[in-house]
Design a protein around this motif. Sequence first.
Motif, PDB file in Angstrom:
ATOM      1  N   VAL A   6       0.956  -1.359   0.139  1.00 25.83           N
ATOM      2  CA  VAL A   6      -0.212  -0.240   0.012  1.00 25.83           C
ATOM      3  C   VAL A   6       0.956   1.253   0.074  1.00 25.83           C
ATOM      4  CG1 VAL A   6      -1.809   1.350   1.051  1.00 25.83           C
ATOM      5  CG2 VAL A   6      -1.819  -1.180   1.474  1.00 25.83           C
ATOM      6  N   GLN A   7       0.839   2.092  -1.091  1.00 26.08           N
ATOM      7  CA  GLN A   7       1.614   3.278  -1.003  1.00 26.08           C
ATOM      8  C   GLN A   7       0.713   4.495  -0.574  1.00 26.08           C
ATOM      9  OE1 GLN A   7       2.967   2.649  -5.340  1.00 26.08           O
ATOM     10  NE2 GLN A   7       4.972   2.980  -4.253  1.00 26.08           N
ATOM     11  N   PHE A   8       1.321   4.999   0.341  1.00 35.44           N
ATOM     12  CA  PHE A   8       0.333   6.328   0.953  1.00 35.44           C
ATOM     13  C   PHE A   8       0.462   7.649   0.393  1.00 35.44           C
ATOM     14  CE2 PHE A   8      -0.191   3.201   4.003  1.00 35.44           C
ATOM     15  CZ  PHE A   8      -1.519   3.581   4.511  1.00 35.44           C
ATOM     16  N   VAL A   9       1.559   7.884  -0.349  1.00 35.14           N
ATOM     17  CA  VAL A   9       1.583   9.154  -0.866  1.00 35.14           C
ATOM     18  C   VAL A   9       2.016   9.216  -2.299  1.00 35.14           C
ATOM     19  CG1 VAL A   9       3.317  11.361  -0.928  1.00 35.14           C
ATOM     20  CG2 VAL A   9       2.804  10.335   1.239  1.00 35.14           C
ATOM     21  N   LYS A  10       2.766   8.258  -2.987  1.00 36.50           N
ATOM     22  CA  LYS A  10       3.149   8.335  -4.333  1.00 36.50           C
ATOM     23  C   LYS A  10       1.774   7.892  -4.991  1.00 36.50           C
ATOM     24  CE  LYS A  10       7.654   6.377  -3.364  1.00 36.50           C
ATOM     25  NZ  LYS A  10       8.528   5.182  -3.066  1.00 36.50           N
ATOM     26  N   GLY A  11       1.451   8.787  -5.946  1.00 32.38           N
ATOM     27  CA  GLY A  11       0.403   8.842  -6.850  1.00 32.38           C
ATOM     28  C   GLY A  11       0.253   8.423  -8.150  1.00 32.38           C
ATOM     29  N   ARG A  12       1.722   8.341  -8.800  1.00 38.95           N
ATOM     30  CA  ARG A  12       2.076   7.723 -10.100  1.00 38.95           C
ATOM     31  C   ARG A  12       1.856   6.271  -9.897  1.00 38.95           C
ATOM     32  NH1 ARG A  12       7.595  10.008 -11.638  1.00 38.95           N
ATOM     33  NH2 ARG A  12       6.853   8.995 -13.506  1.00 38.95           N
ATOM     34  N   GLY A  64      -2.231   4.454  -3.177  1.00 46.86           N
ATOM     35  CA  GLY A  64      -3.362   4.956  -2.335  1.00 46.86           C
ATOM     36  C   GLY A  64      -3.173   6.689  -2.244  1.00 46.86           C
ATOM     37  N   GLY A  65      -2.061   7.070  -2.478  1.00 49.16           N
ATOM     38  CA  GLY A  65      -1.721   8.285  -2.634  1.00 49.16           C
ATOM     39  C   GLY A  65      -2.139   9.411  -3.987  1.00 49.16           C
ATOM     40  N   GLU A  66      -1.864  10.557  -3.726  1.00 50.64           N
ATOM     41  CA  GLU A  66      -2.377  11.445  -4.782  1.00 50.64           C
ATOM     42  C   GLU A  66      -1.201  12.265  -5.163  1.00 50.64           C
ATOM     43  OE1 GLU A  66      -6.229  13.196  -5.183  1.00 50.64           O
ATOM     44  OE2 GLU A  66      -7.245  11.711  -4.054  1.00 50.64           O
ATOM     45  N   ALA A  73      -7.301  10.487   1.155  1.00 48.95           N
ATOM     46  CA  ALA A  73      -6.717   9.323   0.436  1.00 48.95           C
ATOM     47  C   ALA A  73      -5.886   8.412   1.616  1.00 48.95           C
ATOM     48  CB  ALA A  73      -5.541  10.009  -0.527  1.00 48.95           C
ATOM     49  N   ALA A  74      -5.290   9.151   2.500  1.00 46.35           N
ATOM     50  CA  ALA A  74      -4.509   8.640   3.440  1.00 46.35           C
ATOM     51  C   ALA A  74      -5.376   7.698   4.177  1.00 46.35           C
ATOM     52  CB  ALA A  74      -3.718   9.205   4.490  1.00 46.35           C
ATOM     53  N   ARG A  75      -6.560   8.017   4.516  1.00 53.33           N
ATOM     54  CA  ARG A  75      -7.503   7.123   5.505  1.00 53.33           C
ATOM     55  C   ARG A  75      -7.955   5.947   4.610  1.00 53.33           C
ATOM     56  NH1 ARG A  75      -9.333  12.382   7.109  1.00 53.33           N
ATOM     57  NH2 ARG A  75     -10.870  12.444   5.538  1.00 53.33           N
ATOM     58  N   HIS A  76      -8.334   5.988   3.103  1.00 49.14           N
ATOM     59  CA  HIS A  76      -8.574   5.103   2.382  1.00 49.14           C
ATOM     60  C   HIS A  76      -7.492   4.100   2.371  1.00 49.14           C
ATOM     61  CE1 HIS A  76     -10.571   3.018  -0.842  1.00 49.14           C
ATOM     62  NE2 HIS A  76      -9.626   2.973  -1.452  1.00 49.14           N
ATOM     63  N   ALA A  77      -6.167   4.655   1.923  1.00 51.49           N
ATOM     64  CA  ALA A  77      -5.240   3.536   1.917  1.00 51.49           C
ATOM     65  C   ALA A  77      -5.017   2.707   3.296  1.00 51.49           C
ATOM     66  CB  ALA A  77      -3.780   4.421   1.572  1.00 51.49           C
ATOM     67  N   VAL A  93       3.369  -7.214   4.466  1.00 48.79           N
ATOM     68  CA  VAL A  93       2.804  -6.011   4.112  1.00 48.79           C
ATOM     69  C   VAL A  93       3.618  -4.882   4.129  1.00 48.79           C
ATOM     70  CG1 VAL A  93       1.031  -4.535   4.893  1.00 48.79           C
ATOM     71  CG2 VAL A  93       0.565  -6.762   5.258  1.00 48.79           C
ATOM     72  N   VAL A  94       3.662  -4.139   2.841  1.00 50.75           N
ATOM     73  CA  VAL A  94       4.618  -2.872   2.860  1.00 50.75           C
ATOM     74  C   VAL A  94       3.696  -1.833   3.018  1.00 50.75           C
ATOM     75  CG1 VAL A  94       6.173  -1.704   1.384  1.00 50.75           C
ATOM     76  CG2 VAL A  94       6.397  -4.180   1.556  1.00 50.75           C
ATOM     77  N   LEU A  95       3.995  -0.833   3.754  1.00 45.85           N
ATOM     78  CA  LEU A  95       3.427   0.489   3.879  1.00 45.85           C
ATOM     79  C   LEU A  95       4.070   1.532   3.449  1.00 45.85           C
ATOM     80  CD1 LEU A  95       1.593  -0.363   7.353  1.00 45.85           C
ATOM     81  CD2 LEU A  95       0.580  -0.745   5.224  1.00 45.85           C
ATOM     82  N   ASP A  96       4.242   1.731   2.161  1.00 50.03           N
ATOM     83  CA  ASP A  96       5.245   2.757   1.604  1.00 50.03           C
ATOM     84  C   ASP A  96       4.833   4.216   1.666  1.00 50.03           C
ATOM     85  OD1 ASP A  96       7.568   3.285   0.141  1.00 50.03           O
ATOM     86  OD2 ASP A  96       6.288   3.381  -1.960  1.00 50.03           O
TER      87      ASP A  96
END
Length: 195
Positions: free
Chosen positions: A60-66, A86-88, A103-107, A123-126
């Motif tokens: 799950v990527q929290f910030v990266k949007g690409r 999960g990020g934008e 977006a963070a809450r959804h991720a 689990v990777v929480l990037d």
Amino acid sequence: MVTHEQRMQKKKAVIDNQIAAAQAERGVLLINTGNGKGKSSAAFGVVARALGHGLKVGVVQFVKGRSDTGEEAFFRTQPNVTWHVGGEGFTWETQDKERDAAAARHAWSIAGEHLGNPEIGLVVLDEMTYAFKYGWLDLDAVIAKLLARPLMQHVIVTGRGAPEALRAAADTVSDIGNEKHAFQAGIKAMPGLEW
């Protein structure tokens, strides 16, 4: 005079004793933090290792949007990987605190599903640490969920500025430093190395 062989025998005895003493088997919570390059890259190296051992992996990527990164392009083709962007994008790009928080809450809701699934071995929480810096997620609630995960599940959290409470809860913390970076010399981010 002590010989090389004698030094190595002494070293081997110390290491053998440490290996003998480390007999607990359970999942590990690992934090990759610091200002240097390689936090996510190191985590994705562990993803490859976990897959090689037949583990299922949730990213799950929290910030990266690409979604055009090399790691995503590769790992999405692997049958035992679930990947969620999960990020934008970075906060200076979106400039919308509420949208970033949502977006963070959804991720985190997706991460929570992974953390409750004993079939997922890693689990990777990037880039999750930014969710704490900007107040998007409650740190205590996240730590409680991380500590309540299935016994054999490993978790890697990446991102700069990992909070002290998260560090304290972790089994392993790697603080990756930055001696120099090509970007500082005017070299643009290159595909295959940076993304």
